[in-house]
Design a protein around this motif. Structure first.
Motif, PDB file in Angstrom:
ATOM      1  N   GLU A   6     -10.187  30.320 -74.552  1.00  0.00           N
ATOM      2  CA  GLU A   6     -10.587  30.296 -73.140  1.00  0.00           C
ATOM      3  C   GLU A   6      -9.945  31.493 -72.435  1.00  0.00           C
ATOM      4  O   GLU A   6      -9.073  31.339 -71.588  1.00  0.00           O
ATOM      5  N   PRO A   7     -10.370  32.713 -72.758  1.00  0.00           N
ATOM      6  CA  PRO A   7      -9.688  33.911 -72.258  1.00  0.00           C
ATOM      7  C   PRO A   7      -9.686  34.080 -70.743  1.00  0.00           C
ATOM      8  O   PRO A   7      -8.840  34.797 -70.213  1.00  0.00           O
ATOM      9  N   GLU A   8     -10.588  33.407 -70.035  1.00  0.00           N
ATOM     10  CA  GLU A   8     -10.619  33.511 -68.577  1.00  0.00           C
ATOM     11  C   GLU A   8      -9.676  32.520 -67.899  1.00  0.00           C
ATOM     12  O   GLU A   8      -9.507  32.557 -66.684  1.00  0.00           O
ATOM     13  N   PHE A   9      -9.058  31.623 -68.691  1.00  0.00           N
ATOM     14  CA  PHE A   9      -8.226  30.566 -68.121  1.00  0.00           C
ATOM     15  C   PHE A   9      -6.780  30.673 -68.583  1.00  0.00           C
ATOM     16  O   PHE A   9      -6.468  31.348 -69.558  1.00  0.00           O
ATOM     17  N   PHE A  10      -5.911  29.963 -67.871  1.00  0.00           N
ATOM     18  CA  PHE A  10      -4.483  29.973 -68.146  1.00  0.00           C
ATOM     19  C   PHE A  10      -3.962  28.547 -67.984  1.00  0.00           C
ATOM     20  O   PHE A  10      -4.127  27.932 -66.930  1.00  0.00           O
ATOM     21  N   MET A  11      -3.372  27.999 -69.042  1.00  0.00           N
ATOM     22  CA  MET A  11      -2.890  26.625 -69.020  1.00  0.00           C
ATOM     23  C   MET A  11      -1.608  26.520 -68.203  1.00  0.00           C
ATOM     24  O   MET A  11      -0.676  27.293 -68.400  1.00  0.00           O
ATOM     25  N   ILE A  12      -1.565  25.518 -67.298  1.00  0.00           N
ATOM     26  CA  ILE A  12      -0.403  25.360 -66.424  1.00  0.00           C
ATOM     27  C   ILE A  12       0.321  24.034 -66.635  1.00  0.00           C
ATOM     28  O   ILE A  12       1.407  23.827 -66.104  1.00  0.00           O
ATOM     29  N   GLY A  13      -0.291  23.127 -67.410  1.00  0.00           N
ATOM     30  CA  GLY A  13       0.352  21.835 -67.649  1.00  0.00           C
ATOM     31  C   GLY A  13      -0.493  20.974 -68.559  1.00  0.00           C
ATOM     32  O   GLY A  13      -1.573  21.383 -68.989  1.00  0.00           O
ATOM     33  N   GLN A  14       0.024  19.778 -68.859  1.00  0.00           N
ATOM     34  CA  GLN A  14      -0.741  18.898 -69.741  1.00  0.00           C
ATOM     35  C   GLN A  14      -0.284  17.453 -69.615  1.00  0.00           C
ATOM     36  O   GLN A  14       0.761  17.147 -69.078  1.00  0.00           O
ATOM     37  N   ASP A  15      -1.134  16.590 -70.142  1.00  0.00           N
ATOM     38  CA  ASP A  15      -0.862  15.163 -70.301  1.00  0.00           C
ATOM     39  C   ASP A  15      -1.386  14.828 -71.689  1.00  0.00           C
ATOM     40  O   ASP A  15      -2.567  14.559 -71.869  1.00  0.00           O
ATOM     41  N   GLY A  16      -0.519  14.908 -72.693  1.00  0.00           N
ATOM     42  CA  GLY A  16      -0.943  14.708 -74.079  1.00  0.00           C
ATOM     43  C   GLY A  16      -1.936  15.782 -74.498  1.00  0.00           C
ATOM     44  O   GLY A  16      -1.645  16.968 -74.392  1.00  0.00           O
ATOM     45  N   ASP A  17      -3.129  15.362 -74.933  1.00  0.00           N
ATOM     46  CA  ASP A  17      -4.155  16.308 -75.375  1.00  0.00           C
ATOM     47  C   ASP A  17      -4.989  16.865 -74.228  1.00  0.00           C
ATOM     48  O   ASP A  17      -5.842  17.721 -74.440  1.00  0.00           O
ATOM     49  N   LEU A  18      -4.771  16.385 -73.024  1.00  0.00           N
ATOM     50  CA  LEU A  18      -5.491  16.866 -71.857  1.00  0.00           C
ATOM     51  C   LEU A  18      -4.670  17.968 -71.204  1.00  0.00           C
ATOM     52  O   LEU A  18      -3.482  17.783 -70.920  1.00  0.00           O
ATOM     53  N   ALA A  19      -5.294  19.125 -70.989  1.00  0.00           N
ATOM     54  CA  ALA A  19      -4.567  20.252 -70.404  1.00  0.00           C
ATOM     55  C   ALA A  19      -5.179  20.638 -69.066  1.00  0.00           C
ATOM     56  O   ALA A  19      -6.358  20.404 -68.810  1.00  0.00           O
ATOM     57  N   PHE A  20      -4.344  21.255 -68.236  1.00  0.00           N
ATOM     58  CA  PHE A  20      -4.745  21.670 -66.892  1.00  0.00           C
ATOM     59  C   PHE A  20      -4.611  23.182 -66.788  1.00  0.00           C
ATOM     60  O   PHE A  20      -3.667  23.768 -67.312  1.00  0.00           O
ATOM     61  N   PHE A  21      -5.559  23.812 -66.091  1.00  0.00           N
ATOM     62  CA  PHE A  21      -5.704  25.262 -66.090  1.00  0.00           C
ATOM     63  C   PHE A  21      -5.980  25.819 -64.698  1.00  0.00           C
ATOM     64  O   PHE A  21      -6.499  25.114 -63.841  1.00  0.00           O
ATOM     65  N   ILE A  22      -5.680  27.114 -64.545  1.00  0.00           N
ATOM     66  CA  ILE A  22      -6.196  27.910 -63.442  1.00  0.00           C
ATOM     67  C   ILE A  22      -7.079  28.972 -64.074  1.00  0.00           C
ATOM     68  O   ILE A  22      -6.953  29.266 -65.266  1.00  0.00           O
ATOM     69  N   LYS A  23      -7.978  29.530 -63.288  1.00  0.00           N
ATOM     70  CA  LYS A  23      -8.820  30.624 -63.776  1.00  0.00           C
ATOM     71  C   LYS A  23      -8.132  31.931 -63.382  1.00  0.00           C
ATOM     72  O   LYS A  23      -7.706  32.090 -62.240  1.00  0.00           O
ATOM     73  N   ASP A  54      -9.250  31.956 -57.486  1.00  0.00           N
ATOM     74  CA  ASP A  54      -8.652  31.140 -56.443  1.00  0.00           C
ATOM     75  C   ASP A  54      -7.703  30.101 -57.042  1.00  0.00           C
ATOM     76  O   ASP A  54      -7.373  30.162 -58.220  1.00  0.00           O
ATOM     77  N   ASP A  55      -7.312  29.144 -56.222  1.00  0.00           N
ATOM     78  CA  ASP A  55      -6.314  28.153 -56.631  1.00  0.00           C
ATOM     79  C   ASP A  55      -6.886  26.927 -57.328  1.00  0.00           C
ATOM     80  O   ASP A  55      -6.166  25.968 -57.579  1.00  0.00           O
ATOM     81  N   THR A  56      -8.174  26.919 -57.658  1.00  0.00           N
ATOM     82  CA  THR A  56      -8.814  25.753 -58.270  1.00  0.00           C
ATOM     83  C   THR A  56      -8.116  25.363 -59.575  1.00  0.00           C
ATOM     84  O   THR A  56      -7.770  26.212 -60.383  1.00  0.00           O
ATOM     85  N   ILE A  57      -7.927  24.055 -59.752  1.00  0.00           N
ATOM     86  CA  ILE A  57      -7.331  23.508 -60.975  1.00  0.00           C
ATOM     87  C   ILE A  57      -8.452  22.874 -61.805  1.00  0.00           C
ATOM     88  O   ILE A  57      -9.296  22.152 -61.272  1.00  0.00           O
ATOM     89  N   TYR A  58      -8.431  23.147 -63.107  1.00  0.00           N
ATOM     90  CA  TYR A  58      -9.433  22.653 -64.051  1.00  0.00           C
ATOM     91  C   TYR A  58      -8.750  21.819 -65.129  1.00  0.00           C
ATOM     92  O   TYR A  58      -7.549  21.911 -65.324  1.00  0.00           O
ATOM     93  N   LYS A  59      -9.557  21.051 -65.871  1.00  0.00           N
ATOM     94  CA  LYS A  59      -9.015  20.323 -67.022  1.00  0.00           C
ATOM     95  C   LYS A  59      -9.939  20.501 -68.206  1.00  0.00           C
ATOM     96  O   LYS A  59     -11.124  20.798 -68.057  1.00  0.00           O
ATOM     97  N   ASN A  60      -9.357  20.298 -69.402  1.00  0.00           N
ATOM     98  CA  ASN A  60     -10.124  20.308 -70.641  1.00  0.00           C
ATOM     99  C   ASN A  60      -9.264  19.674 -71.729  1.00  0.00           C
ATOM    100  O   ASN A  60      -8.038  19.654 -71.638  1.00  0.00           O
TER     101      ASN A  60
END
Length: 111
Positions: A53-70, A74-80
């Motif tokens: 996911e070269p356009e994203f940057f991981m900022i945290g996680q909950d087990g196998d679920l990770a949270f990202f910014i692009k 902007d400041d939008t938070i994503y998950k995958n």
């Protein structure tokens, strides 16, 4: 930030300053951990975020679920799901890190 070659969103940068020197930020009773600034590059390398996911940057996680910014956006938070990086589309969760913390308190619980 020394090891990051893109611009961090302003609100996220403010959040990192607020948690500086901690062992990360655990959102109470959720299982969600947001990484401290010094841990960000290593976590992204470990999970090969730059490759899948070269356009994203991981900022945290909950087990196998990770949270990202692009990156550089902007400041939008994503998950995958960490096992699905590169194959599932990122899902928007909130417009900034502080709203994400409130969202996590309402939608995640530490079982």
């Amino acid at each position: 930030m020394d090891n990051i070659n893109f611009k961090l969103p302003k609100m996220y940068e403010k959040f990192l300053e607020e948690i500086k020197g901690s062992e990360g930020f655990a959102i109470e009773d959720t299982g969600v951990i947001l990484y401290e600034e010094e841990d960000l590059p290593e976590r992204n390398l470990t999970y090969e975020v730059f490759e899948y996911e070269p356009e994203f940057f991981m900022i945290g996680q909950d087990g196998d679920l990770a949270f990202f910014i692009k990156k550089n956006l902007d400041d939008t938070i994503y998950k995958n799901d960490l096992g699905a990086l590169g194959s599932l589309e990122m899902e928007k969760l909130s417009s900034d890190i502080y709203k994400f913390i409130e969202y996590a308190k309402e939608h995640y619980d530490d079982m």
